[in-house]
Design an enzyme around this catalytic site. Structure first.
Site, PDB file in Angstrom:
ATOM      1  N   ALA A 150      48.735  53.308  29.336  1.00  0.00           N
ATOM      2  CA  ALA A 150      48.754  54.297  30.410  1.00  0.00           C
ATOM      3  C   ALA A 150      47.470  55.120  30.443  1.00  0.00           C
ATOM      4  O   ALA A 150      46.954  55.439  31.521  1.00  0.00           O
ATOM      5  CB  ALA A 150      49.961  55.218  30.247  1.00  0.00           C
ATOM      6  N   ARG A 177      59.603  50.453  11.785  1.00  0.00           N
ATOM      7  CA  ARG A 177      58.408  50.699  12.604  1.00  0.00           C
ATOM      8  C   ARG A 177      58.210  49.635  13.687  1.00  0.00           C
ATOM      9  O   ARG A 177      57.487  49.872  14.645  1.00  0.00           O
ATOM     10  CB  ARG A 177      57.156  50.729  11.719  1.00  0.00           C
ATOM     11  CG  ARG A 177      57.088  51.918  10.783  1.00  0.00           C
ATOM     12  CD  ARG A 177      55.657  52.117  10.295  1.00  0.00           C
ATOM     13  NE  ARG A 177      55.563  53.225   9.375  1.00  0.00           N
ATOM     14  CZ  ARG A 177      55.497  54.503   9.735  1.00  0.00           C
ATOM     15  NH1 ARG A 177      55.550  54.810  11.023  1.00  0.00           N
ATOM     16  NH2 ARG A 177      55.393  55.461   8.847  1.00  0.00           N
ATOM     17  N   ASP A 225      51.417  63.921  12.668  1.00  0.00           N
ATOM     18  CA  ASP A 225      50.873  65.209  12.234  1.00  0.00           C
ATOM     19  C   ASP A 225      49.514  65.073  11.552  1.00  0.00           C
ATOM     20  O   ASP A 225      48.585  65.818  11.838  1.00  0.00           O
ATOM     21  CB  ASP A 225      51.872  65.890  11.286  1.00  0.00           C
ATOM     22  CG  ASP A 225      51.401  67.264  10.855  1.00  0.00           C
ATOM     23  OD1 ASP A 225      51.362  68.158  11.711  1.00  0.00           O
ATOM     24  OD2 ASP A 225      51.065  67.439   9.668  1.00  0.00           O
ATOM     25  N   GLY A 235      78.024  56.439  12.755  1.00  0.00           N
ATOM     26  CA  GLY A 235      79.317  56.753  12.168  1.00  0.00           C
ATOM     27  C   GLY A 235      79.310  56.855  10.654  1.00  0.00           C
ATOM     28  O   GLY A 235      80.311  56.546  10.000  1.00  0.00           O
ATOM     29  N   ASP A 267      58.677  64.592  14.107  1.00  0.00           N
ATOM     30  CA  ASP A 267      58.475  65.812  13.326  1.00  0.00           C
ATOM     31  C   ASP A 267      57.278  66.649  13.797  1.00  0.00           C
ATOM     32  O   ASP A 267      56.753  67.472  13.038  1.00  0.00           O
ATOM     33  CB  ASP A 267      58.293  65.459  11.846  1.00  0.00           C
ATOM     34  CG  ASP A 267      57.094  64.552  11.594  1.00  0.00           C
ATOM     35  OD1 ASP A 267      56.484  64.064  12.561  1.00  0.00           O
ATOM     36  OD2 ASP A 267      56.769  64.322  10.409  1.00  0.00           O
ATOM     37  N   ARG A 282      83.332  48.233  -0.017  1.00  0.00           N
ATOM     38  CA  ARG A 282      82.178  48.795  -0.728  1.00  0.00           C
ATOM     39  C   ARG A 282      81.718  50.134  -0.141  1.00  0.00           C
ATOM     40  O   ARG A 282      82.019  50.475   0.999  1.00  0.00           O
ATOM     41  CB  ARG A 282      81.000  47.822  -0.668  1.00  0.00           C
ATOM     42  CG  ARG A 282      81.138  46.634  -1.593  1.00  0.00           C
ATOM     43  CD  ARG A 282      80.044  45.628  -1.350  1.00  0.00           C
ATOM     44  NE  ARG A 282      80.099  44.551  -2.337  1.00  0.00           N
ATOM     45  CZ  ARG A 282      79.569  43.348  -2.168  1.00  0.00           C
ATOM     46  NH1 ARG A 282      78.942  43.059  -1.031  1.00  0.00           N
ATOM     47  NH2 ARG A 282      79.668  42.426  -3.112  1.00  0.00           N
ATOM     48  N   ARG A 300      43.914  53.883   7.129  1.00  0.00           N
ATOM     49  CA  ARG A 300      43.605  55.139   6.436  1.00  0.00           C
ATOM     50  C   ARG A 300      42.091  55.285   6.295  1.00  0.00           C
ATOM     51  O   ARG A 300      41.362  54.305   6.170  1.00  0.00           O
ATOM     52  CB  ARG A 300      44.245  55.163   5.045  1.00  0.00           C
ATOM     53  CG  ARG A 300      45.762  55.186   5.079  1.00  0.00           C
ATOM     54  CD  ARG A 300      46.328  55.324   3.679  1.00  0.00           C
ATOM     55  NE  ARG A 300      47.778  55.319   3.679  1.00  0.00           N
ATOM     56  CZ  ARG A 300      48.536  56.385   3.915  1.00  0.00           C
ATOM     57  NH1 ARG A 300      47.957  57.544   4.164  1.00  0.00           N
ATOM     58  NH2 ARG A 300      49.847  56.294   3.896  1.00  0.00           N
ATOM     59  N   ASP A 333      59.116  59.648  13.036  1.00  0.00           N
ATOM     60  CA  ASP A 333      59.823  60.731  12.343  1.00  0.00           C
ATOM     61  C   ASP A 333      60.252  61.865  13.265  1.00  0.00           C
ATOM     62  O   ASP A 333      61.063  62.701  12.873  1.00  0.00           O
ATOM     63  CB  ASP A 333      58.951  61.310  11.228  1.00  0.00           C
ATOM     64  CG  ASP A 333      58.774  60.352  10.065  1.00  0.00           C
ATOM     65  OD1 ASP A 333      59.705  59.578   9.801  1.00  0.00           O
ATOM     66  OD2 ASP A 333      57.705  60.369   9.428  1.00  0.00           O
ATOM     67  N   ARG A 339      76.547  49.180  -2.902  1.00  0.00           N
ATOM     68  CA  ARG A 339      75.344  48.415  -2.603  1.00  0.00           C
ATOM     69  C   ARG A 339      74.330  49.302  -1.870  1.00  0.00           C
ATOM     70  O   ARG A 339      74.701  50.278  -1.210  1.00  0.00           O
ATOM     71  CB  ARG A 339      75.679  47.190  -1.737  1.00  0.00           C
ATOM     72  CG  ARG A 339      76.519  46.145  -2.448  1.00  0.00           C
ATOM     73  CD  ARG A 339      75.724  45.441  -3.547  1.00  0.00           C
ATOM     74  NE  ARG A 339      76.482  44.347  -4.144  1.00  0.00           N
ATOM     75  CZ  ARG A 339      77.321  44.473  -5.156  1.00  0.00           C
ATOM     76  NH1 ARG A 339      77.531  45.677  -5.691  1.00  0.00           N
ATOM     77  NH2 ARG A 339      77.953  43.428  -5.647  1.00  0.00           N
ATOM     78  N   LYS A 347      90.885  53.975   2.216  1.00  0.00           N
ATOM     79  CA  LYS A 347      89.677  53.724   3.004  1.00  0.00           C
ATOM     80  C   LYS A 347      89.018  52.423   2.548  1.00  0.00           C
ATOM     81  O   LYS A 347      88.944  52.138   1.359  1.00  0.00           O
ATOM     82  CB  LYS A 347      88.695  54.886   2.855  1.00  0.00           C
ATOM     83  CG  LYS A 347      87.507  54.798   3.811  1.00  0.00           C
ATOM     84  CD  LYS A 347      86.712  56.090   3.782  1.00  0.00           C
ATOM     85  CE  LYS A 347      85.513  56.031   4.714  1.00  0.00           C
ATOM     86  NZ  LYS A 347      85.889  55.860   6.122  1.00  0.00           N
ATOM     87  N   GLY A 402      50.791  56.026  10.821  1.00  0.00           N
ATOM     88  CA  GLY A 402      51.787  54.966  10.864  1.00  0.00           C
ATOM     89  C   GLY A 402      52.039  54.512  12.291  1.00  0.00           C
ATOM     90  O   GLY A 402      52.108  55.333  13.204  1.00  0.00           O
ATOM     91  N   THR A 419      54.897  59.015  16.383  1.00  0.00           N
ATOM     92  CA  THR A 419      55.477  58.927  15.047  1.00  0.00           C
ATOM     93  C   THR A 419      56.987  58.748  15.151  1.00  0.00           C
ATOM     94  O   THR A 419      57.644  59.426  15.945  1.00  0.00           O
ATOM     95  CB  THR A 419      55.175  60.184  14.204  1.00  0.00           C
ATOM     96  OG1 THR A 419      55.998  60.193  13.029  1.00  0.00           O
ATOM     97  CG2 THR A 419      55.421  61.463  14.981  1.00  0.00           C
ATOM     98  N   VAL A 433      44.485  54.103  29.484  1.00  0.00           N
ATOM     99  CA  VAL A 433      43.417  53.228  29.981  1.00  0.00           C
ATOM    100  C   VAL A 433      43.516  53.041  31.490  1.00  0.00           C
ATOM    101  O   VAL A 433      42.545  53.230  32.230  1.00  0.00           O
ATOM    102  CB  VAL A 433      43.458  51.859  29.258  1.00  0.00           C
ATOM    103  CG1 VAL A 433      42.489  50.879  29.920  1.00  0.00           C
ATOM    104  CG2 VAL A 433      43.128  52.029  27.782  1.00  0.00           C
ATOM    105  N   ARG A 434      44.685  52.684  31.977  1.00  0.00           N
ATOM    106  CA  ARG A 434      44.818  52.365  33.403  1.00  0.00           C
ATOM    107  C   ARG A 434      44.709  53.615  34.279  1.00  0.00           C
ATOM    108  O   ARG A 434      44.193  53.549  35.395  1.00  0.00           O
ATOM    109  CB  ARG A 434      46.120  51.618  33.652  1.00  0.00           C
ATOM    110  CG  ARG A 434      46.055  50.210  33.044  1.00  0.00           C
ATOM    111  CD  ARG A 434      47.116  49.279  33.533  1.00  0.00           C
ATOM    112  NE  ARG A 434      46.813  47.908  33.116  1.00  0.00           N
ATOM    113  CZ  ARG A 434      47.627  46.879  33.278  1.00  0.00           C
ATOM    114  NH1 ARG A 434      48.799  47.042  33.867  1.00  0.00           N
ATOM    115  NH2 ARG A 434      47.270  45.667  32.875  1.00  0.00           N
ATOM    116  N   ARG A 467      60.062  61.212   4.875  1.00  0.00           N
ATOM    117  CA  ARG A 467      59.671  61.861   3.617  1.00  0.00           C
ATOM    118  C   ARG A 467      59.888  63.375   3.681  1.00  0.00           C
ATOM    119  O   ARG A 467      60.344  63.992   2.738  1.00  0.00           O
ATOM    120  CB  ARG A 467      58.208  61.545   3.303  1.00  0.00           C
ATOM    121  CG  ARG A 467      57.765  62.015   1.909  1.00  0.00           C
ATOM    122  CD  ARG A 467      56.363  61.548   1.579  1.00  0.00           C
ATOM    123  NE  ARG A 467      56.258  60.105   1.487  1.00  0.00           N
ATOM    124  CZ  ARG A 467      55.643  59.336   2.377  1.00  0.00           C
ATOM    125  NH1 ARG A 467      55.064  59.881   3.443  1.00  0.00           N
ATOM    126  NH2 ARG A 467      55.593  58.031   2.228  1.00  0.00           N
TER     127      ARG A 467
END
Length: 321
Positions: free
Chosen positions: A24, A255, A105, A188, A132, A165, A74, A130, A246, A216, A13, A128, A26-27, A174
């Site tokens: 960075a 992303r 990963d 918050g 992770d 709401r 992929r 995430d 909602r 509230k 991703g 990534t 490459v240069r 995931r």
């Protein structure tokens, strides 16, 4: 032995800052007098021989752009030994002696297999949103993505308050709740649901009802996709509380976007480290940041260990809700 030619690729991703990291690499290599190739579309491009030489101009006007100019895709074929051998042969025929992989990963796991089977020197960078990857507390793109989510929460809070709401915000994650937890605390949110922590839906709905009965005006619930489907959860919350609810699924907007200063700077620093390491003969390491400093982690440790969510973040989310 000093390398004469290396390659760089992005995989998995996309994440904001990948371009800064590749730039960075490459240069830095060119500065050291080393030839650099770019592999388009990840492992799929390696197998299809979509490999091109890069110059300093190839990476100009990129540091501020999200996504990846090299592309990503992929590749089921690369999951086979035959596919990896085919990709390796395409590198060898160009005299490429080392590879920098920018990805998460799964991408780094592919690199570890390629290294084991062929002996090709590999240096990884954690790209990534995430956050992770084991052994580090920062991955390229995670800061920009978290800021994107917080910006969305800020906007959703306005309309949630206007209508009294409950607003559920589904974010990526995931297997990791880092993005949800960081954005939830910074935004918050009243509740943050992540795959690493069990939650009691009945208790949450009871608390929400009590808060609304006490006056509230709105509630924000951030949901990592690995914890639940916010769409399904929203229906249950509305049924159990009787409060207008909602759902907003942020999806791939997380992303994209121009990288933050942190992602640009850290990606650039990691890209330089990766280029210098692969040129000097290092292999099977991943560079990342931990406690504000650049660290190197064994590639096989990085892909074979699972990163856990900091329990202090979980505690803080509950205290500040």
């Amino acid at each position: 032995m000093i390398k004469k030619a290396i390659a760089v690729m992005t995989s998995g991703g996309d994440s904001p800052g990948m371009n800064a990291a590749a730039r960075a690499v490459v240069r830095t290599a060119l500065y050291e007098g080393v030839k650099v190739y770019g592999i388009n579309n990840g492992y799929a491009g390696m197998i299809s021989d979509d490999i091109v030489p890069l110059t300093s101009r190839s990476v100009s006007d990129l540091i501020q752009r999200g996504g990846t100019f090299l592309g990503t895709a992929r590749s089921m074929e690369f999951k086979t030994p035959e596919g990896r051998k085919k990709g390796y042969d395409n590198l060898v025929k160009r005299g490429i002696e080392g590879l920098v992989i920018i990805g998460g990963d799964g991408s780094l796991t592919g690199g570890s297999l390629l290294s084991k089977e062929t002996g090709l020197p590999i240096v990884g960078l954690p790209g990534t949103i995430d956050n992770d990857v084991w052994g580090m507390d920062y991955t390229i793109g995670c800061d920009t993505a978290a800021n994107t989510i917080v910006d969305a929460i800020n906007k959703l809070r306005d309309t949630a308050s206007a209508h009294r709401r409950i607003m559920l915000v589904e974010v990526m994650g995931r297997n990791s709740g880092w993005l949800a937890m960081m954005a939830g605390i910074a935004g918050g949110a009243e509740y943050v649901l992540v795959p690493e922590v069990k939650y009691d839906l009945d208790d949450m709905c009871h608390e929400l009802k009590a808060m609304y009965d006490a006056g509230k005006r709105y509630s924000i619930i951030v949901v990592a996709e690995g914890a639940a489907s916010a769409v399904g959860l929203g229906k249950i919350v509305e049924e159990k509380t009787g409060i207008d609810t909602r759902v907003s699924v942020l999806g791939h907007i997380q992303r994209g976007g121009s990288p933050t200063v942190e992602d640009r700077m850290k990606a650039s620093m990691l890209g330089e480290k990766a280029a210098l390491a692969i040129i000097s003969g290092a292999t099977n390491i991943v560079f990342g940041f931990n406690e504000g400093k650049v660290v190197s982690v064994n590639l096989f440790d990085a892909v074979n260990n699972k990163k856990t969510l900091d329990p202090e973040l979980v505690r803080l989310a509950r205290v500040l809700a």
